[in-house]
Motif scaffolding. Structure first.
Motif, PDB file in Angstrom:
ATOM      1  N   UNK A   1      22.303   0.655 -31.658  1.00 39.51           N
ATOM      2  CA  UNK A   1      23.261   1.042 -30.508  1.00 39.51           C
ATOM      3  C   UNK A   1      24.059  -0.027 -30.354  1.00 39.51           C
ATOM      4  N   UNK A   2      23.708  -1.333 -30.143  1.00 38.15           N
ATOM      5  CA  UNK A   2      24.353  -2.544 -29.886  1.00 38.15           C
ATOM      6  C   UNK A   2      25.484  -2.744 -31.233  1.00 38.15           C
ATOM      7  N   UNK A   3      25.052  -2.528 -32.215  1.00 38.82           N
ATOM      8  CA  UNK A   3      25.936  -2.449 -33.433  1.00 38.82           C
ATOM      9  C   UNK A   3      27.203  -1.584 -33.488  1.00 38.82           C
ATOM     10  N   UNK A   4      26.806  -0.602 -33.036  1.00 38.74           N
ATOM     11  CA  UNK A   4      27.751   0.681 -32.705  1.00 38.74           C
ATOM     12  C   UNK A   4      28.767   0.169 -31.629  1.00 38.74           C
ATOM     13  N   UNK A   5      28.194  -0.388 -30.526  1.00 37.02           N
ATOM     14  CA  UNK A   5      29.077  -0.682 -29.378  1.00 37.02           C
ATOM     15  C   UNK A   5      29.924  -1.953 -29.864  1.00 37.02           C
ATOM     16  N   UNK A   6      29.438  -2.711 -30.619  1.00 38.03           N
ATOM     17  CA  UNK A   6      30.499  -3.971 -31.047  1.00 38.03           C
ATOM     18  C   UNK A   6      31.273  -3.335 -32.180  1.00 38.03           C
ATOM     19  N   UNK A   7      31.182  -2.229 -32.724  1.00 35.59           N
ATOM     20  CA  UNK A   7      32.242  -1.857 -33.696  1.00 35.59           C
ATOM     21  C   UNK A   7      33.074  -0.998 -33.039  1.00 35.59           C
ATOM     22  N   UNK A   8      32.666  -0.212 -31.939  1.00 32.54           N
ATOM     23  CA  UNK A   8      33.658   0.654 -31.119  1.00 32.54           C
ATOM     24  C   UNK A   8      34.568  -0.132 -30.263  1.00 32.54           C
ATOM     25  N   UNK A   9      34.255  -1.539 -29.731  1.00 31.64           N
ATOM     26  CA  UNK A   9      34.853  -2.315 -28.978  1.00 31.64           C
ATOM     27  C   UNK A   9      35.760  -3.096 -29.515  1.00 31.64           C
ATOM     28  N   UNK A  10      35.527  -3.363 -31.243  1.00 30.24           N
ATOM     29  CA  UNK A  10      36.454  -3.961 -32.213  1.00 30.24           C
ATOM     30  C   UNK A  10      37.926  -3.581 -31.853  1.00 30.24           C
ATOM     31  N   UNK A  11      38.993  -4.640 -31.819  1.00 31.69           N
ATOM     32  CA  UNK A  11      38.731  -5.710 -32.038  1.00 31.69           C
ATOM     33  C   UNK A  11      38.545  -6.897 -30.796  1.00 31.69           C
TER      34      UNK A  11
END
Length: 122
Positions: free
Chosen positions: A12-22
């Motif tokens: 979930x955290x990895x997905x959150x990081x991807x979705x907030x990028x950049x």
């Protein structure tokens, strides 16, 4: 020292990081029985490309919060000076997820900035 995190939470955290990028994202980690199990995303945070700002008074009093997590939109997991200052204020374990937001691009640190091993548990 080793920090344990539930696989579902890590994904979930990895997905959150991807979705907030950049931009960066951030949250507070809840621990149960020695394992990070849940995240509280920073309420009303201002997420930028190099920082996150939030009002700490909006955080609930929660004794299960034992750490923080935030992303770095660059491929560097080393904590910045601002990160180290933040770590010193909040205590616990601090996880940084760096670009490209994969399991191998995660590091955890103590409040003093020393790295600790991350163990993913199912």
């Amino acid at each position: 020292m080793k920090v344990k995190i539930r696989r579902e939470l890590l994904e979930y955290l990895l997905e959150m990081a991807r979705s907030f990028y950049p931009n960066e994202f951030g949250g507070f980690l809840r621990e149960k029985n020695g394992i990070f199990e849940e995240v509280l995303i920073i309420p009303k945070g201002h997420y930028g490309k190099g920082s996150i700002f939030f009002d700490p008074y909006l955080l609930p009093h929660d004794e299960d919060i034992k750490g923080t997590v935030h992303s770095h939109p660059a491929p560097y997991t080393r904590p910045s000076k601002a990160d180290l200052h933040f770590f010193s204020k909040f205590g616990g374990i601090h996880i940084i997820i760096a670009y490209p937001f994969e399991e191998w691009s995660i590091k955890a640190y103590r409040s003093d900035g020393r790295e600790v091993e991350v163990e993913v548990v199912d």
